[in-house]
Design an enzyme around this catalytic site. Structure first.
Site, PDB file in Angstrom:
ATOM      1  N   ASP A  14       0.815  -1.222   0.000  1.00 28.68           N
ATOM      2  CA  ASP A  14       0.000   0.000   0.000  1.00 28.68           C
ATOM      3  C   ASP A  14       0.846   1.268   0.000  1.00 28.68           C
ATOM      4  OD1 ASP A  14      -2.437  -1.265  -0.038  1.00 28.68           O
ATOM      5  OD2 ASP A  14      -2.756  -1.151   2.138  1.00 28.68           O
ATOM      6  N   ARG A  93       0.226   5.470  16.793  1.00 26.51           N
ATOM      7  CA  ARG A  93      -0.174   6.464  15.791  1.00 26.51           C
ATOM      8  C   ARG A  93       0.093   7.910  16.207  1.00 26.51           C
ATOM      9  NH1 ARG A  93      -0.052   1.994  14.000  1.00 26.51           N
ATOM     10  NH2 ARG A  93      -1.272   1.237  12.239  1.00 26.51           N
ATOM     11  N   ASP A 122      -7.299   4.033  12.606  1.00 24.76           N
ATOM     12  CA  ASP A 122      -5.971   4.626  12.465  1.00 24.76           C
ATOM     13  C   ASP A 122      -5.999   5.938  11.675  1.00 24.76           C
ATOM     14  OD1 ASP A 122      -4.714   2.707  13.997  1.00 24.76           O
ATOM     15  OD2 ASP A 122      -4.365   1.371  12.294  1.00 24.76           O
ATOM     16  N   SER A 174      -4.109  -9.046   8.594  1.00 30.82           N
ATOM     17  CA  SER A 174      -3.485  -7.735   8.621  1.00 30.82           C
ATOM     18  C   SER A 174      -2.834  -7.545   9.992  1.00 30.82           C
ATOM     19  CB  SER A 174      -4.549  -6.662   8.377  1.00 30.82           C
ATOM     20  OG  SER A 174      -4.101  -5.430   8.893  1.00 30.82           O
TER      21      SER A 174
HETATM   22  N1  ARG Z   1      -8.389  -2.460  15.986  1.00 32.14           N
HETATM   23  C1  ARG Z   1      -7.147  -2.005  16.503  1.00 32.14           C
HETATM   24  C2  ARG Z   1      -7.178  -0.523  16.717  1.00 32.14           C
HETATM   25  O1  ARG Z   1      -7.967   0.134  16.124  1.00 32.14           O
HETATM   26  C3  ARG Z   1      -5.981  -2.470  15.665  1.00 32.14           C
HETATM   27  C4  ARG Z   1      -5.759  -1.749  14.379  1.00 32.14           C
HETATM   28  C5  ARG Z   1      -4.689  -2.472  13.645  1.00 32.14           C
HETATM   29  N2  ARG Z   1      -4.270  -1.802  12.493  1.00 32.14           N
HETATM   30  C6  ARG Z   1      -3.876  -2.470  11.408  1.00 32.14           C
HETATM   31  N3  ARG Z   1      -3.475  -1.748  10.415  1.00 32.14           N
HETATM   32  N4  ARG Z   1      -3.895  -3.772  11.337  1.00 32.14           N
HETATM   33  O2  ARG Z   1      -6.419  -0.013  17.488  1.00 32.14           O
END
Ligand code: ARG
Length: 319
Positions: A14, A93, A122, A174
């Site tokens: 990506d 983040r 995110d 992922s």
């Molecule tokens: N659901 C979790 C959160 O919002 C994990 C996000 C994981 N991100 C990813 N790109 N796999 O904090």
């Protein structure tokens, strides 16, 4: 003058496609890759970024800052989103966003970009954090607006533009990993009836594979920060967390399996591994159960831990 953008770059498909996609749209792309303890070799990142079209690639080791200024406040707050999730991705983040803003200022860039989708948390964390720190910076989210409808279309685009695509068969999940743990989603996990397959896990073993003899860990805290494991002193906090992940993961400690409410209104099945995170949060809580008076302890449990977790989850770290 060309528009300059600082892109949060992982080196995956990506974000590599984003480098080229933005370049095609008249941007000069500088990539920023942080080492937050994801345990990945970052030595090839610069070459990858440049092959995709970046004019410059920055690689930054921010493990210690992440441990000290992000993991520790979270541990002290006893923050678990919905009482379960130790906020692994939610924690990295804001720090990455802060670095993007710093680099943007240094490099005279008016834009920052990220590779998060329109379905997750995110994107909100990146954007809310960047704008909290500098409301004049514009945030670009190519994945939310580009023309590709599938991974295959992205791969076609990558091949057409000489962007290296990993030939290895990837796992269907992922991942997002840092010092505080691993977030695992998608693929077979989408069905809550499906038990997480063993190959989904990265840093913990199943109880069946764990040793039959227990291991004792003594953690020494100084002013609310762990400084020793089993008497061994650490001058780098991130190493202590790293080692604790290893011992605890080996004993099958730290798995979480939950249905989570995303802030965008979607429910999602999530699997996590946070051996050190969960141990530190509970060790810290045990200390507080001894040293805090009843009212303060209750106040913290009822009125601090959950709201704090919610703020962090929802991307309001800098609020
Ligand atoms: N659901 C979790 C959160 O919002 C994990 C996000 C994981 N991100 C990813 N790109 N796999 O904090």
């Amino acid at each position: 003058m060309k528009k300059r953008v600082i892109l949060a770059y992982s080196g995956g498909l990506d974000t590599s496609v984003i480098v080229r996609w933005l370049t095609d749209r008249g941007f000069e792309v500088i990539t920023y890759t942080a080492d937050v303890g994801q345990g990945e070799e970052l030595s090839e990142i610069e070459e990858k970024a440049k092959r995709a079209g970046a004019v410059k690639a920055i690689i930054d080791d921010i493990k210690e800052e992440f441990a000290r200024d992000y993991c520790m406040p979270l541990m002290r707050a006893g923050a678990l989103y919905e009482g379960k999730y130790p906020l692994i991705s939610s924690l990295s983040r804001p720090l990455i966003a802060k670095k993007l803003v710093e680099v943007a200022h240094k490099e005279n860039a008016h834009y920052v970009a990220h590779g998060s989708t329109g379905k997750g948390n995110d994107q909100v964390r990146f954007e809310a954090s960047v704008w909290a720190l500098d409301p004049d910076i514009e945030v670009l989210a190519p994945v939310r607006e580009w023309e590709f409808k599938s991974r295959e279309e992205e791969i076609d685009y990558a091949l057409k533009h000489n962007i290296p695509v990993k030939a290895t068969k990837e796992k269907p999940y992922s991942y997002d990993r840092n010092l505080w743990g691993v977030a695992i989603e998608a693929g077979p996990l989408e069905d809550p009836w499906t038990e997480p397959p063993e190959d989904a896990f990265e840093i913990t073993v199943s109880p069946e594979k764990a040793p039959d003899t227990p291991e004792y860990i003594e953690i020494e805290f100084k002013e609310g920060t762990p400084v020793k494991l089993n008497g061994k002193e650490y001058d780098q906090l991130w190493r202590l967390i790293w080692d604790l992940n290893e011992v605890a993961g080996k004993h099958g400690v730290g798995r979480v399996d939950m249905i989570e409410n995303r802030l965008v209104g979607i429910k999602t099945r999530e699997v996590y591994e946070s051996p050190a995170g969960l141990i530190l949060i509970s060790a810290y809580d045990e200390i507080e159960s001894i040293v805090l008076d009843r009212f303060t302890y209750h106040y913290k449990k009822d009125h601090v831990s959950h709201p704090y977790a919610e703020l962090v989850y929802e991307g309001l770290w800098f609020s």
